[in-house]
Design an enzyme around this catalytic site. Sequence first.
Site, PDB file in Angstrom:
ATOM      1  N   HIS A   1       0.878  -1.195  -0.174  1.00 35.48           N
ATOM      2  CA  HIS A   1      -0.113  -0.253   0.157  1.00 35.48           C
ATOM      3  C   HIS A   1       0.830   1.386   0.015  1.00 35.48           C
ATOM      4  CE1 HIS A   1      -3.083  -2.804   0.975  1.00 35.48           C
ATOM      5  NE2 HIS A   1      -2.383  -3.208   2.082  1.00 35.48           N
TER       6      HIS A   1
ATOM      7  N   SER B   1       5.917  -2.424  12.275  1.00 36.59           N
ATOM      8  CA  SER B   1       5.845  -3.470  11.188  1.00 36.59           C
ATOM      9  C   SER B   1       6.920  -3.228  10.368  1.00 36.59           C
ATOM     10  CB  SER B   1       4.664  -3.326  10.433  1.00 36.59           C
ATOM     11  OG  SER B   1       3.373  -3.246  11.316  1.00 36.59           O
TER      12      SER B   1
ATOM     13  N   GLU C   1       4.363  -9.113   4.202  1.00 38.85           N
ATOM     14  CA  GLU C   1       3.879  -8.450   5.325  1.00 38.85           C
ATOM     15  C   GLU C   1       2.815  -9.037   6.070  1.00 38.85           C
ATOM     16  OE1 GLU C   1       4.779  -5.567   6.405  1.00 38.85           O
ATOM     17  OE2 GLU C   1       2.939  -4.371   7.383  1.00 38.85           O
TER      18      GLU C   1
ATOM     19  N   GLN D   1      10.194  -5.414   8.720  1.00 39.48           N
ATOM     20  CA  GLN D   1      10.308  -5.293   7.311  1.00 39.48           C
ATOM     21  C   GLN D   1      11.755  -5.049   6.861  1.00 39.48           C
ATOM     22  OE1 GLN D   1       9.383  -6.681   4.585  1.00 39.48           O
ATOM     23  NE2 GLN D   1       6.996  -6.680   4.676  1.00 39.48           N
TER      24      GLN D   1
ATOM     25  N   ASN E   1       4.926 -10.812   9.183  1.00 47.13           N
ATOM     26  CA  ASN E   1       3.745 -11.120   9.782  1.00 47.13           C
ATOM     27  C   ASN E   1       3.544 -11.527  11.244  1.00 47.13           C
ATOM     28  OD1 ASN E   1       0.728 -10.452   9.541  1.00 47.13           O
ATOM     29  ND2 ASN E   1       0.554 -12.507  10.323  1.00 47.13           N
TER      30      ASN E   1
ATOM     31  N   ASP F   1       3.128  -7.541  -0.014  1.00 52.13           N
ATOM     32  CA  ASP F   1       2.106  -7.486   1.035  1.00 52.13           C
ATOM     33  C   ASP F   1       0.875  -8.116   0.228  1.00 52.13           C
ATOM     34  OD1 ASP F   1      -0.134  -6.917   2.846  1.00 52.13           O
ATOM     35  OD2 ASP F   1       0.552  -4.870   3.003  1.00 52.13           O
TER      36      ASP F   1
ATOM     37  N   ASP G   1       0.128  -4.229  14.562  1.00 55.53           N
ATOM     38  CA  ASP G   1      -0.516  -3.874  13.236  1.00 55.53           C
ATOM     39  C   ASP G   1      -1.928  -4.505  13.166  1.00 55.53           C
ATOM     40  OD1 ASP G   1      -1.286  -4.015  10.584  1.00 55.53           O
ATOM     41  OD2 ASP G   1       0.808  -3.676   9.954  1.00 55.53           O
ATOM     42  N   ASN G   2      -1.886  -5.809  13.012  1.00 54.45           N
ATOM     43  CA  ASN G   2      -3.272  -6.281  12.865  1.00 54.45           C
ATOM     44  C   ASN G   2      -4.364  -6.021  13.655  1.00 54.45           C
ATOM     45  OD1 ASN G   2      -1.078  -7.476  11.392  1.00 54.45           O
ATOM     46  ND2 ASN G   2      -2.295  -9.644  11.155  1.00 54.45           N
TER      47      ASN G   2
ATOM     48  N   HIS H   1      -7.501  -8.973   3.644  1.00 60.56           N
ATOM     49  CA  HIS H   1      -6.483  -8.567   2.449  1.00 60.56           C
ATOM     50  C   HIS H   1      -7.350  -8.607   1.235  1.00 60.56           C
ATOM     51  CE1 HIS H   1      -2.759  -7.503   0.838  1.00 60.56           C
ATOM     52  NE2 HIS H   1      -3.049  -8.121  -0.093  1.00 60.56           N
TER      53      HIS H   1
ATOM     54  N   CYS I   1      -5.792  -2.024  13.148  1.00 56.32           N
ATOM     55  CA  CYS I   1      -7.238  -2.129  12.802  1.00 56.32           C
ATOM     56  C   CYS I   1      -8.313  -1.583  13.647  1.00 56.32           C
ATOM     57  CB  CYS I   1      -7.721  -3.497  12.499  1.00 56.32           C
ATOM     58  SG  CYS I   1      -6.768  -4.002  10.967  1.00 56.32           S
TER      59      CYS I   1
ATOM     60  N   SER J   1      -5.569   1.671  -2.467  1.00 59.43           N
ATOM     61  CA  SER J   1      -4.865   2.132  -0.965  1.00 59.43           C
ATOM     62  C   SER J   1      -3.840   3.196  -1.155  1.00 59.43           C
ATOM     63  CB  SER J   1      -4.432   1.050  -0.437  1.00 59.43           C
ATOM     64  OG  SER J   1      -3.162   0.279  -1.466  1.00 59.43           O
TER      65      SER J   1
ATOM     66  N   SER K   1       1.663  -0.358  -5.422  1.00 60.82           N
ATOM     67  CA  SER K   1       0.684  -0.703  -4.263  1.00 60.82           C
ATOM     68  C   SER K   1       0.175  -1.906  -4.404  1.00 60.82           C
ATOM     69  CB  SER K   1      -0.378   0.460  -4.502  1.00 60.82           C
ATOM     70  OG  SER K   1      -1.217   0.520  -3.205  1.00 60.82           O
TER      71      SER K   1
ATOM     72  N   HIS L   1      -3.331   2.237   8.601  1.00 64.96           N
ATOM     73  CA  HIS L   1      -2.988   2.375   9.956  1.00 64.96           C
ATOM     74  C   HIS L   1      -2.018   3.505  10.165  1.00 64.96           C
ATOM     75  CE1 HIS L   1      -4.420  -1.672  10.087  1.00 64.96           C
ATOM     76  NE2 HIS L   1      -3.588  -2.324  10.258  1.00 64.96           N
TER      77      HIS L   1
ATOM     78  N   LYS M   1       4.654  -7.485  14.802  1.00 59.13           N
ATOM     79  CA  LYS M   1       3.781  -6.975  13.671  1.00 59.13           C
ATOM     80  C   LYS M   1       2.416  -7.647  13.862  1.00 59.13           C
ATOM     81  CE  LYS M   1       1.969  -7.064   9.670  1.00 59.13           C
ATOM     82  NZ  LYS M   1       0.408  -7.326   9.131  1.00 59.13           N
TER      83      LYS M   1
HETATM   84  P1  NAI Z   1      -6.039 -14.622  11.699  1.00 56.91           P
HETATM   85  O1  NAI Z   1      -5.821 -15.778  10.976  1.00 56.91           O
HETATM   86  O2  NAI Z   1      -5.445 -14.065  12.821  1.00 56.91           O
HETATM   87  O3  NAI Z   1      -7.694 -14.284  11.769  1.00 56.91           O
HETATM   88  C1  NAI Z   1      -8.627 -14.596  10.895  1.00 56.91           C
HETATM   89  C2  NAI Z   1      -9.705 -15.332  11.953  1.00 56.91           C
HETATM   90  O4  NAI Z   1     -11.033 -15.611  10.724  1.00 56.91           O
HETATM   91  C3  NAI Z   1      -9.528 -16.610  12.325  1.00 56.91           C
HETATM   92  O5  NAI Z   1      -9.540 -16.910  13.605  1.00 56.91           O
HETATM   93  C4  NAI Z   1     -10.469 -17.671  11.609  1.00 56.91           C
HETATM   94  O6  NAI Z   1     -10.852 -18.758  12.566  1.00 56.91           O
HETATM   95  C5  NAI Z   1     -11.532 -16.944  11.481  1.00 56.91           C
HETATM   96  N1  NAI Z   1     -12.413 -17.292   9.993  1.00 56.91           N
HETATM   97  C6  NAI Z   1     -11.806 -17.854   8.913  1.00 56.91           C
HETATM   98  N2  NAI Z   1     -12.857 -18.244   8.173  1.00 56.91           N
HETATM   99  C7  NAI Z   1     -13.967 -17.721   8.751  1.00 56.91           C
HETATM  100  C8  NAI Z   1     -15.338 -17.664   8.372  1.00 56.91           C
HETATM  101  N3  NAI Z   1     -15.759 -18.389   7.378  1.00 56.91           N
HETATM  102  N4  NAI Z   1     -16.138 -17.100   9.216  1.00 56.91           N
HETATM  103  C9  NAI Z   1     -16.044 -16.562  10.614  1.00 56.91           C
HETATM  104  N5  NAI Z   1     -14.527 -16.676  10.987  1.00 56.91           N
HETATM  105  C10 NAI Z   1     -13.560 -17.004   9.893  1.00 56.91           C
HETATM  106  O7  NAI Z   1      -5.662 -13.546  10.480  1.00 56.91           O
HETATM  107  P2  NAI Z   1      -5.536 -11.898  10.693  1.00 56.91           P
HETATM  108  O8  NAI Z   1      -4.135 -11.464  11.008  1.00 56.91           O
HETATM  109  O9  NAI Z   1      -6.583 -11.534  11.718  1.00 56.91           O
HETATM  110  O10 NAI Z   1      -5.861 -11.253   9.221  1.00 56.91           O
HETATM  111  C11 NAI Z   1      -7.176 -11.496   8.826  1.00 56.91           C
HETATM  112  C12 NAI Z   1      -7.063 -10.756   7.281  1.00 56.91           C
HETATM  113  O11 NAI Z   1      -6.830  -9.275   7.477  1.00 56.91           O
HETATM  114  C13 NAI Z   1      -5.843 -11.150   6.420  1.00 56.91           C
HETATM  115  O12 NAI Z   1      -6.491 -11.328   5.017  1.00 56.91           O
HETATM  116  C14 NAI Z   1      -4.838 -10.423   6.486  1.00 56.91           C
HETATM  117  O13 NAI Z   1      -3.908 -10.340   5.472  1.00 56.91           O
HETATM  118  C15 NAI Z   1      -5.694  -9.076   6.700  1.00 56.91           C
HETATM  119  N6  NAI Z   1      -5.158  -7.929   7.363  1.00 56.91           N
HETATM  120  C16 NAI Z   1      -5.784  -6.935   6.944  1.00 56.91           C
HETATM  121  C17 NAI Z   1      -5.111  -5.358   7.412  1.00 56.91           C
HETATM  122  C18 NAI Z   1      -5.501  -4.189   6.892  1.00 56.91           C
HETATM  123  O14 NAI Z   1      -4.983  -3.207   7.261  1.00 56.91           O
HETATM  124  N7  NAI Z   1      -6.743  -4.086   6.321  1.00 56.91           N
HETATM  125  C19 NAI Z   1      -3.835  -5.639   8.479  1.00 56.91           C
HETATM  126  C20 NAI Z   1      -3.526  -7.029   8.711  1.00 56.91           C
HETATM  127  C21 NAI Z   1      -4.071  -7.925   8.167  1.00 56.91           C
END
Ligand code: NAI
Length: 478
Positions: free
Chosen positions: A53, A407, A201, A411, A226, A139, A235-236, A346, A240, A81, A76, A399, A231
């Site tokens: 991003h 984070s 990332e 990196q 990650n 990322d 960050d997550n 993501h 968020c 983003s 990006s 963020h 991180k």
């Molecule tokens: P995580 O693996 O810690 O959490 C995801 C959760 O969703 C898990 O607990 C899993 O059991 C649950 N899950 C999976 N399928 C499901 C379903 N069908 N219904 C309900 N729950 C379900 O992953 P994390 O680190 O929380 O990341 C989640 C997403 O967010 C990833 O795609 C990651 O790349 C993205 N992300 C986005 C950020 C942003 O700034 N927008 C920042 C960091 C991560």
Amino acid sequence: MSFDYKVADLSLAEAGRHQLRLAEHEMPGLMALREEYAASQPLKGAKIAGSLHMTVQTAVLIETLTALGAEVRWASCNIFSTQDEAAAAVAVGPDGTPDDPQGVPVFAWKGETLPEYWWCTDQILTWPNGDGPNMILDDGGDATMLVHNGVEWEKAGQVPATTEEDSEEFAVFKDLVRGTIAENPQKWTKVAAGIQGVTEETTTGVHRLYQLAETGDLLFPAINVNDSVTKSKFDNKYGCRHSLIDGLNRATDTLIGGKVAVVCGYGDVGKGCAESLRGQGARVVVTEVDPICALQAAMEGYQVATLEDVVETADIFITTTGCKDVIRAEHMEQMKDKAIVGNIGHFDNEIDMAGLAKLPGVVKTEIKPQVHEWVLPSGRSIIVLSEGRLLNLGNATGHPSFVMSNSFSNQTIAQIELFTKSGEYDNRVYTLPKVLDEKVARLHLDALGVRLTELTKGQAEYLGVDVAGPYKPEHYRY
Ligand code: NAI
């Protein structure tokens, strides 16, 4: 023009530069790394293709990498983003002007089309004079995927035909690869051979890397940034916690207090999202597939239900799962009038946008960029943010700097590690050692006035750790 780049408007560079200056103040980890490595220049010779991003915070990361000696090209990793003023500031550089840009080749603007997005990603992997990068900073894994699929399809002698099953994005991706191979049949094999490693990332990109490693298809070593504690647990979660409601507010300005908000997924991102919505006074309902995370949510006092239980009564729906088809057309059809639907995971496959568009008679109206009202067959309408793409970066600016300093310090350290010691790593996925994770945290304590307690020698012996750390075994979960 001394180098190639493509951004929205170079005249935004001054505004971007002011924001970068303020961000630097909030990014003590990156600034400390600049100081520590100014003389030794550990990234001299590194040619980094960055796909992440293109925000103000990323601009500070890019200028940290160049301060450590790297050459960089940047795109990006999401069509919505980019902060155009940050992209302009990086392209112009601290010493250039819009008429004489002297910074880093950036290929990013807010609101790219899918073909433009993949063109930009190709640009970071295509260096002047037929050369390629020797490092990737990724990322979500799109740059890594381009190289891997490129190599696979070159070996196969063709890009597989596009089918009806392919998402629009995958079809566009195949077109891009087809074009690059037609122009240069060995392009991706050559690019891959030059790459010493990738640092990734986010959860989704890391997931892709482990899949490649498992099947023996990973073409170069990878560091999973990650899963540095500093991180994903910061960050997550806290990132968020900040940027989810920022996105919701900028997009809709709807009062969150008193509403029922559903958070799908209670991993690191879900935990931060649920906390921020509760902080605004929403009644938060969590959906989960993992019993451990479901129990955690219940212990925090959230109702844990299925989406079907609450779909007709909730006001706000946020997906945080990294999974696909979590909110489907049949769910959206049942939602309350003016329910708000957004994703912070993501990729844009958590909400079935294609299914929504196919509902009979559905009408989409743009309220403003990245905010759309969809009138459903029932006559009710829902508000969908950023077309199902991550709303914190599409509707807001992602963020804040301080959390991204954590984070991006990981990196930077990961890039140094893989670039300077590539011979020590196999084509597998590694995490950074805990001592470096603790170092990243340490770099952020002073700014918050944190005073750390020091173990005595006797206490350290009693715990079986060194006075200087690491303080926890690898399996500790924080
Ligand atoms: P995580 O693996 O810690 O959490 C995801 C959760 O969703 C898990 O607990 C899993 O059991 C649950 N899950 C999976 N399928 C499901 C379903 N069908 N219904 C309900 N729950 C379900 O992953 P994390 O680190 O929380 O990341 C989640 C997403 O967010 C990833 O795609 C990651 O790349 C993205 N992300 C986005 C950020 C942003 O700034 N927008 C920042 C960091 C991560």
